[in-house]
Write an enzyme that holds these catalytic residues in place. Structure first.
Site, mmCIF file in Angstrom:
data_model
loop_
_atom_site.group_PDB
_atom_site.id
_atom_site.type_symbol
_atom_site.label_atom_id
_atom_site.label_comp_id
_atom_site.label_asym_id
_atom_site.label_seq_id
_atom_site.Cartn_x
_atom_site.Cartn_y
_atom_site.Cartn_z
ATOM 1 N N ARG A 3 15.321 -11.922 40.271
ATOM 2 C CA ARG A 3 16.491 -11.121 40.575
ATOM 3 C C ARG A 3 16.501 -10.742 42.051
ATOM 4 N N GLU A 52 -0.537 5.229 10.979
ATOM 5 C CA GLU A 52 -1.992 5.347 11.202
ATOM 6 C C GLU A 52 -2.307 6.641 11.944
ATOM 7 N N SER A 94 2.020 12.652 6.817
ATOM 8 C CA SER A 94 0.775 13.056 7.476
ATOM 9 C C SER A 94 -0.149 13.798 6.514
ATOM 10 N N TYR A 117 0.853 -1.187 0.000
ATOM 11 C CA TYR A 117 0.000 0.000 0.000
ATOM 12 C C TYR A 117 0.887 1.234 0.000
ATOM 13 N N THR A 165 2.520 6.981 1.489
ATOM 14 C CA THR A 165 3.537 7.939 1.934
ATOM 15 C C THR A 165 4.628 8.157 0.886
ATOM 16 N N ASP A 215 0.180 10.066 13.103
ATOM 17 C CA ASP A 215 1.185 10.410 14.116
ATOM 18 C C ASP A 215 0.469 10.783 15.414
HETATM 19 C C1 LIG Z 1 26.447 -1.834 28.159
HETATM 20 C C2 LIG Z 1 26.923 -2.131 29.558
HETATM 21 C C3 LIG Z 1 28.285 -2.103 29.835
HETATM 22 C C4 LIG Z 1 28.769 -2.403 31.112
HETATM 23 N N1 LIG Z 1 30.122 -2.423 31.331
HETATM 24 C C5 LIG Z 1 30.602 -2.858 32.533
HETATM 25 C C6 LIG Z 1 31.999 -3.015 32.756
HETATM 26 O O1 LIG Z 1 32.818 -2.759 31.869
HETATM 27 N N2 LIG Z 1 32.422 -3.488 33.962
HETATM 28 C C7 LIG Z 1 31.544 -3.778 34.955
HETATM 29 O O2 LIG Z 1 31.981 -4.183 36.020
HETATM 30 N N3 LIG Z 1 30.196 -3.642 34.785
HETATM 31 C C8 LIG Z 1 29.702 -3.198 33.594
HETATM 32 N N4 LIG Z 1 28.339 -3.071 33.410
HETATM 33 C C9 LIG Z 1 27.406 -3.470 34.471
HETATM 34 C C10 LIG Z 1 26.681 -2.317 35.125
HETATM 35 O O3 LIG Z 1 27.548 -1.608 35.955
HETATM 36 C C11 LIG Z 1 25.480 -2.883 35.895
HETATM 37 O O4 LIG Z 1 24.566 -3.379 34.953
HETATM 38 C C12 LIG Z 1 24.824 -1.822 36.743
HETATM 39 O O5 LIG Z 1 25.628 -1.577 37.833
HETATM 40 C C13 LIG Z 1 23.400 -2.219 37.220
HETATM 41 O O6 LIG Z 1 23.447 -3.361 37.980
HETATM 42 P P1 LIG Z 1 22.499 -4.594 37.701
HETATM 43 O O7 LIG Z 1 22.489 -4.835 36.249
HETATM 44 O O8 LIG Z 1 22.903 -5.679 38.583
HETATM 45 O O9 LIG Z 1 21.065 -4.104 38.133
HETATM 46 P P2 LIG Z 1 20.271 -4.628 39.428
HETATM 47 O O10 LIG Z 1 20.911 -4.114 40.638
HETATM 48 O O11 LIG Z 1 20.010 -6.073 39.317
HETATM 49 O O12 LIG Z 1 18.911 -3.824 39.227
HETATM 50 C C14 LIG Z 1 17.716 -4.435 38.735
HETATM 51 C C15 LIG Z 1 16.555 -3.560 39.100
HETATM 52 O O13 LIG Z 1 16.356 -3.545 40.505
HETATM 53 C C16 LIG Z 1 16.381 -2.251 41.032
HETATM 54 N N5 LIG Z 1 17.016 -2.306 42.346
HETATM 55 C C17 LIG Z 1 18.094 -3.054 42.694
HETATM 56 N N6 LIG Z 1 18.378 -2.871 43.982
HETATM 57 C C18 LIG Z 1 17.485 -1.996 44.479
HETATM 58 C C19 LIG Z 1 17.277 -1.391 45.761
HETATM 59 N N7 LIG Z 1 18.054 -1.667 46.788
HETATM 60 N N8 LIG Z 1 16.262 -0.520 45.885
HETATM 61 C C20 LIG Z 1 15.474 -0.230 44.838
HETATM 62 N N9 LIG Z 1 15.609 -0.764 43.627
HETATM 63 C C21 LIG Z 1 16.611 -1.644 43.437
HETATM 64 C C22 LIG Z 1 17.118 -1.416 40.001
HETATM 65 O O14 LIG Z 1 16.725 -0.071 40.027
HETATM 66 C C23 LIG Z 1 16.746 -2.100 38.709
HETATM 67 O O15 LIG Z 1 15.527 -1.614 38.240
HETATM 68 C C24 LIG Z 1 27.858 -2.729 32.138
HETATM 69 C C25 LIG Z 1 26.476 -2.724 31.874
HETATM 70 C C26 LIG Z 1 26.002 -2.432 30.603
HETATM 71 C C27 LIG Z 1 24.524 -2.467 30.344
HETATM 72 C C1 LIG Z 2 8.120 1.455 9.891
HETATM 73 C C2 LIG Z 2 7.186 2.266 9.050
HETATM 74 C C3 LIG Z 2 6.348 1.634 8.135
HETATM 75 C C4 LIG Z 2 5.495 2.360 7.305
HETATM 76 N N1 LIG Z 2 4.722 1.697 6.380
HETATM 77 C C5 LIG Z 2 3.993 2.438 5.485
HETATM 78 C C6 LIG Z 2 3.285 1.787 4.408
HETATM 79 O O1 LIG Z 2 3.312 0.570 4.282
HETATM 80 N N2 LIG Z 2 2.606 2.547 3.526
HETATM 81 C C7 LIG Z 2 2.548 3.910 3.637
HETATM 82 O O2 LIG Z 2 1.920 4.543 2.815
HETATM 83 N N3 LIG Z 2 3.209 4.554 4.635
HETATM 84 C C8 LIG Z 2 3.929 3.856 5.555
HETATM 85 N N4 LIG Z 2 4.619 4.497 6.572
HETATM 86 C C9 LIG Z 2 4.610 5.960 6.637
HETATM 87 C C10 LIG Z 2 3.808 6.532 7.806
HETATM 88 O O3 LIG Z 2 2.456 6.396 7.561
HETATM 89 C C11 LIG Z 2 4.229 8.007 7.976
HETATM 90 O O4 LIG Z 2 5.564 8.021 8.404
HETATM 91 C C12 LIG Z 2 3.361 8.695 8.979
HETATM 92 O O5 LIG Z 2 2.116 8.952 8.383
HETATM 93 C C13 LIG Z 2 3.947 10.025 9.488
HETATM 94 O O6 LIG Z 2 4.132 10.905 8.445
HETATM 95 P P1 LIG Z 2 5.524 11.657 8.218
HETATM 96 O O7 LIG Z 2 6.594 10.672 8.368
HETATM 97 O O8 LIG Z 2 5.410 12.369 6.941
HETATM 98 O O9 LIG Z 2 5.623 12.701 9.389
HETATM 99 P P2 LIG Z 2 5.491 14.286 9.246
HETATM 100 O O10 LIG Z 2 4.096 14.637 8.924
HETATM 101 O O11 LIG Z 2 6.549 14.814 8.378
HETATM 102 O O12 LIG Z 2 5.772 14.727 10.739
HETATM 103 C C14 LIG Z 2 7.006 15.268 11.160
HETATM 104 C C15 LIG Z 2 6.797 15.976 12.473
HETATM 105 O O13 LIG Z 2 5.971 17.136 12.296
HETATM 106 C C16 LIG Z 2 4.843 17.108 13.122
HETATM 107 N N5 LIG Z 2 3.735 17.711 12.368
HETATM 108 C C17 LIG Z 2 3.463 17.538 11.052
HETATM 109 N N6 LIG Z 2 2.389 18.245 10.707
HETATM 110 C C18 LIG Z 2 1.964 18.898 11.822
HETATM 111 C C19 LIG Z 2 0.880 19.775 12.110
HETATM 112 N N7 LIG Z 2 0.008 20.134 11.182
HETATM 113 N N8 LIG Z 2 0.734 20.224 13.380
HETATM 114 C C20 LIG Z 2 1.608 19.850 14.334
HETATM 115 N N9 LIG Z 2 2.644 19.040 14.116
HETATM 116 C C21 LIG Z 2 2.824 18.549 12.879
HETATM 117 C C22 LIG Z 2 4.640 15.651 13.477
HETATM 118 O O14 LIG Z 2 4.002 15.508 14.722
HETATM 119 C C23 LIG Z 2 6.068 15.137 13.512
HETATM 120 O O15 LIG Z 2 6.642 15.400 14.754
HETATM 121 C C24 LIG Z 2 5.455 3.771 7.428
HETATM 122 C C25 LIG Z 2 6.289 4.408 8.362
HETATM 123 C C26 LIG Z 2 7.135 3.679 9.168
HETATM 124 C C27 LIG Z 2 8.013 4.399 10.152
#
Ligand SMILES: Cc1cc2nc3c(=O)[nH]c(=O)nc-3n(C[C@H](O)[C@H](O)[C@H](O)COP(=O)(O)OP(=O)(O)OC[C@H]3O[C@@H](n4cnc5c(N)ncnc54)[C@H](O)[C@@H]3O)c2cc1C
Ligand SMILES: Cc1cc2nc3c(=O)[nH]c(=O)nc-3n(C[C@H](O)[C@H](O)[C@H](O)COP(=O)(O)OP(=O)(O)OC[C@H]3O[C@@H](n4cnc5c(N)ncnc54)[C@H](O)[C@@H]3O)c2cc1C
Lengths: 675, 675
Positions: A304, A440, A141, A132, A135, A442
């Site tokens: 966890r 469908e 839009s 379809y 766009t 924005d």
């Molecule tokens: C891309 C990436 C790169 C990283 N690189 C490193 C790295 O190089 N070396 C390294 O050592 N680590 C690394 N980390 C790990 C990172 O430091 C830990 O993921 C981070 O410290 C969060 O700990 P967690 O994942 O155990 O979360 P968790 O502690 O398991 O948290 C899980 C959920 O529980 C909540 N929660 C946990 N405890 C409490 C509490 N007491 N009270 C309220 N809410 C709680 C949290 O808010 C969270 O929503 C990396 C992580 C990512 C995603």
């Molecule tokens: C994954 C994906 C699949 C899709 N598949 C299809 C498909 O199969 N067939 C098809 O026909 N289309 C498809 N689309 C297109 C989609 O329908 C359009 O992206 C969508 O309608 C939004 O239009 P736009 O991208 O032109 O946004 P724009 O209208 O350019 O909007 C840009 C920004 O301006 C703002 N804006 C625009 N006009 C106004 C206004 N009058 N007042 C206030 N704010 C405004 C919007 O809120 C937005 O922040 C697809 C899009 C995506 C991302």
């Protein structure tokens, strides 16, 4: 992990099966089991390399899955619903996606019987595979702004489809990039240099044998995206491509082939209906989309454990499940409540929609304009009941898809570091879902249509010309009572709670009306107010629908009192948490006092979290997502989170077959590649 | 596109160069140009296939770029800053990432001179390539809960490092998966069966020649992630791996090799300092991280035109730039203001940090506990000034990284459908940035530390034992005035505006204190209040810092009055928009009236949007992101959005070299593959 989830399931006696059957029907759950068995048995649907593969591998896998699914669908004579359900279990967009939805539906709904013969039959057999194409690179839009033209040629009774500029290139068209051989192209109809607005044309774009683009057709895939990479969204430039008269879909409007006269749309409100239907589906699905994330995060946060609770007695009780922390609960449990709220709201809309369709069947619709995404103040919904449903569906589509998309990210982040791993299963799901906030209509744009409708309703109420429907009733009520004030007892009365939401909508409507009609403010200067108004109104609708669903005698007779009471708590959590987040509008409209909001937090919301907490795992179980569908280490039903993470990382991960040479000065990058 | 951006730049006379130099210094901008030229000249840094490649290709590309960058760094004798800047221009994590940051820094900061000789020197030459292995499969935030053990062996004066369970596996460790041959491993030190908590050990994990894992080391990549896929985050299981005494990093605490006696940390507040430093960096970077998204979205929304403004006079003026819609402005311009707010806040923190470091140099710190991510109520910051800075840095890290991450998604969505394309350049940037909300202290967890500090300060204020600092001053002020009320003139006085934010912090602090100390509520039951408190306090700090930066005589003398006045408008937009969003807390604390909030919206915020709008493009230009860095079709400086989208899709996209066979019943998937 397993023990902890077992313990969770033991501590609640919620009847999971009964609730699941109430939500989805037993028939539907059985069907899901049946389909799951079929899919799991086929190697092509194996998901184990999905997270590792790059786009090119993924889209080819998706194509072969789509093909196989189609074969199975024929073989087992699946209904449309079954086919759809199988797709949901697979849970990835496929290159057949837009063929199966938009292409077939458009041919069916907008084609004449002759056109059904000519196009639909072949399309149903997958000889024609379509998309379809509305766009363009320059317009989404604003559908009226489309640049592709279809110029009527009286001499040989053809249309010439043409893309006059680069920005006229069709863009984003699902299934177009590499898969489709046909397209429904929306183009500006021109007859004798006069423009009649966008109309749908059936255009062949690729050779049915070689699958190469036809002459004067420049078509291809638009490249990688944030998600949706198993779909070939495409571009299309047409260089004066000729199609016969019959290729303009002519059920609603047409060109007389003899005279070249344009024939007006006969029953646009039917199309109007389709849009409403699509949006209702989005609302309903939003509940289940979000429920996937909530299921994963809830189960994981029950498995966890991190830190000991310092206030708890006895210090060697081990670490606390993070689901016990209120800061985790306040993120997840209101979302859990929202999944049910959206589910019931979607269902409610579907029922309204179907009632309306019946009523309309005889009745020629009175709505005047039906293009989706029409510009501000361009859409003038008719005065029939459908207008209310239409506005409702716009606002709810925006609210529901925003809630689901943003909620999924909250779920992902609640899982801490492990939420960031692909194996969480939330990230890719979120990324694939995200465009629902844009397509469908924005989500920001849609709010203008809701506001426009509410302003119109308010004017009619003030003028005494209003039809009787829910919207006009709440506006009337507000007018009658505004000087007395409201004094809603939101903390103890559910009907008052719903009424407070209605009051806020009415208040904001009349505020906006004052700005627009009395202060003569420009439409543009009010967009932010309109957005808030639409959000407020849609929140009211969700709260109202959730309340009505629980109040329904059918519900009461289907569920045991304990389940009902738990759902009721979820209703209150949903409503009061929303009220708390939007507190300032409730104060400003005098729907509640500051004190009530504070109490809503300390006395109600925090208490509800505590009461719902023990049932959280069983509640998500009732959504009945099979592990195979979730494809998540964190969300496994059996809680074997760490084992599964480790298995996927060390056994399935192809990167571990590659030995790097890490030294900056060596010319070699890879020492060994055993993939 | 080009015309529109030219028009934008013509309609404002903001001096972009001057503002850029004020923000970054001329020296820094020149350095950036110089580095950019070097990088662009090297084929290995070519970005054109980045968005198309899958993980395996991307990480190998990243490795070869990391290698080349290291060579260039040696060749041009780059400073650490220059190397860092080059990495930012490349804008992707590389497998050397954790070596260059954490591994070297840990060795330097926590190693003794002997250890510097032994490890640091080789590490600086990239003979040892390392990582920082703290987090485990089962423990992240709760560092004390780590399961890896390092058992002291008096006989041969070694430590045995061991992972007793699956959940003890190190996990998430950047650069460990395929690249590192060394690791700093945090492990529970055990001497004579007594546990002394986590300590850092240097462990060789791979052979320096073959790069194969050493015996008893099970190491690998943890698999794909939501982003960060050019980094090999790894896992590590150690099976009784022996390391000599010297491998325990001993600057702060150590084991006496003769007696096996544990020697207490000497100056923990220095480590404390490092953490504060790292968090300050995150705050400062958050401004620029967000500015990338704002730059792309602002430029694109100035180029994108959609719909005609219905209220505007003259109907053939063409379509409106979407940046003219207030609903787009309200999403983007407050984020633009936030970029500056975060920039100045980060700068302010850095200055404070450096002053403190100087003051502390002689002074042995008095802080008692220093582990990052310690559990609730486990961290007892000392009473020195650093405690204030530490709490500040926790709260601001959480607020700033959340603002940047969520702001990027707002920018992406503001671009409509095209925002979803990889070519927007926002999606991948967002996905790579996202873990910043989780690492260096999970953003939700950190808020507990801020609350703990504020409660402590409030207690000391009530007891009259408080040190004099900004926090205690605002608490004092509140106590003195709470009965009189506040009556801040937020709409016309800037100092009142800042004071209203301070008032709200103080109000929430004493509320929380009442719940905790008087009502004896459990810590857990108050986490949501603590989170709000921390957010409120951090918002106050940002507003205060932004205000102070503009008030600084240095600023006033460096900038012309027009630029200053524009920055001042951004300050007001930031503060008032925040106030509006958090309205209910401002009412509840009686810092403002309901009427003031309504006026803040209608009179102030909406007006500021209008005033800032004409300068938006020049303001983002001042962030000075080269196109090469942004790698965005939508954010191009020259506005050639559509041309670039089309070029990338049709010329660079490898999928268009593959011809599908789309028919369900054909056994063939690909008819032609010309890649
Ligand atoms: C891309 C990436 C790169 C990283 N690189 C490193 C790295 O190089 N070396 C390294 O050592 N680590 C690394 N980390 C790990 C990172 O430091 C830990 O993921 C981070 O410290 C969060 O700990 P967690 O994942 O155990 O979360 P968790 O502690 O398991 O948290 C899980 C959920 O529980 C909540 N929660 C946990 N405890 C409490 C509490 N007491 N009270 C309220 N809410 C709680 C949290 O808010 C969270 O929503 C990396 C992580 C990512 C995603
Ligand atoms: C994954 C994906 C699949 C899709 N598949 C299809 C498909 O199969 N067939 C098809 O026909 N289309 C498809 N689309 C297109 C989609 O329908 C359009 O992206 C969508 O309608 C939004 O239009 P736009 O991208 O032109 O946004 P724009 O209208 O350019 O909007 C840009 C920004 O301006 C703002 N804006 C625009 N006009 C106004 C206004 N009058 N007042 C206030 N704010 C405004 C919007 O809120 C937005 O922040 C697809 C899009 C995506 C991302």
């Amino acid at each position: 992990g397993s023990d902890l989830l077992q313990q969770e399931r033991n501590q609640s006696n919620l009847d999971v099966d009964k609730l699941a059957e109430f939500l989805f029907t037993k028939e539907c759950l059985d069907r899901q089991d049946k389909l799951l068995n079929i899919l799991r048995a086929e190697k092509v649907f194996d998901k184990s390399q999905n997270y590792f593969n790059g786009r090119n591998e993924r889209i080819l896998d998706a194509l072969s899955r789509a093909k196989r699914l189609r074969q199975l669908s024929v073989q087992h004579a699946w209904t449309q619903e079954e086919y759809q359900m199988a797709n949901e279990l697979i849970s990835e967009p496929t290159p057949y996606g837009l063929h199966a939805s938009m292409f077939l539906v458009t041919l069916r709904d907008q084609g004449t019987p002759e056109q059904h013969n000519l196009f639909l039959e072949k399309a149903q057999k997958y000889e024609y595979i379509g998309c379809y194409a509305q766009t363009e690179l320059g317009h989404g839009s604003n559908v009226r702004g489309l640049e592709t033209t279809a110029t009527w040629n009286q001499e040989d009774r053809t249309f010439i489809l043409h893309s006059p500029h680069l920005t006229a290139s069709k863009w984003w068209i699902g299934s177009l990039g590499r898969t489709a051989n046909y397209a429904v192209v929306m183009a500006q109809l021109k007859i004798n240099s006069k423009s009649y607005g966008p109309h749908p044309f059936v255009v062949q774009i690729r050779d049915l044998k070689t699958h190469e683009p036809l002459e004067n057709v420049h078509v291809g895939d638009i490249g990688p995206k944030f998600g949706y990479n198993t779909m070939d969204n495409g571009f299309l430039l047409l260089n004066r491509v000729k199609v016969p008269h019959v290729n303009m879909l002519a059920r609603f409007s047409s060109v007389d082939p003899q005279t070249g006269k344009y024939l007006r749309p006969s029953s646009p409100s039917l199309v109007y209906g389709t849009l409403t239907y699509v949006r209702s589906t989005i609302v309903m699905q939003a509940g289940s989309v979000l429920a996937r994330g909530v299921t994963i995060a809830t189960r994981y946060c029950a498995v966890r454990r991190q830190f000991q609770d310092r206030d708890a007695e006895g210090s060697d009780t081990g670490e606390d499940q993070v689901l016990n922390y209120t800061m985790v609960q306040i993120r997840l449990l209101p979302l859990l409540a929202a999944t049910f709220a959206l589910h019931f709201t979607g269902k409610g809309m579907m029922v309204l929609y179907q009632e309306n369709q019946k009523r309309m069947a005889g009745d020629a619709g009175k709505a005047s304009d039906t293009d989706r995404g029409a510009g501000p103040e361009e859409l003038h919904p008719g005065t029939d009941l459908l207008a209310d449903l239409h506005a409702t569906s716009c606002g709810l589509k925006a609210l529901a898809s925003t809630t689901a998309a943003e909620g999924l990210e909250v779920c992902r982040r609640a899982c801490g570091g492990h939420g960031y791993s692909s194996f969480s299963g939330i990230g890719s799901w979120y990324a694939d879902y995200l465009p629902t906030t844009t397509w469908e209509g924005d989500n920001y744009m849609l709010t203008q249509q809701v506001a426009r409708y509410l302003l119109k309703s308010a004017r009619s109420v003030l003028q005494g010309t209003a039809a009787d429907n829910d919207t006009t009733r709440i506006l009337h009520h507000f007018l009658a009572r505004q000087d007395m004030g409201a004094a809603f007892d939101v903390l103890t009365s559910d009907t008052d709670l719903v009424a407070a939401f209605a009051w806020r909508t009415a208040f904001l409507t009349f505020e906006a009306l004052k700005h627009r009609d009395d202060d003569k403010k420009s439409w543009n200067s009010l967009l932010v107010d309109f957005w808030r108004l639409s959000t407020a109104h849609s929140q009211y609708l969700v709260v109202k629908n959730f309340h009505a669903a629980l109040d329904d005698p059918m519900t009461k007779s289907s569920l045991d009192p304990e389940t009902l009471s738990l759902l009721h708590k979820l209703f209150r959590l949903h409503a009061l948490h929303t009220l708390e987040r939007e507190a300032s509008e409730f104060f400003a409209s005098a729907a509640t006092t500051v004190r009530q909001i504070q109490l809503a937090h300390t006395k109600a919301v925090m208490k509800l979290l505590e009461e719902i907490r023990p049932h959280a795992v069983r509640l998500v179980d009732a959504w009945r997502f099979p592990d195979w569908q979730l494809d998540s280490s964190l969300g496994r039903y059996d809680g074997k989170v760490y084992e599964d993470m480790f298995y996927r990382a060390s056994e399935l991960n192809p990167l571990n077959q590659v030995t790097f040479d890490p030294y900056p000065d060596s010319g070699i990058l890879v020492r060994k590649d055993e993939r």
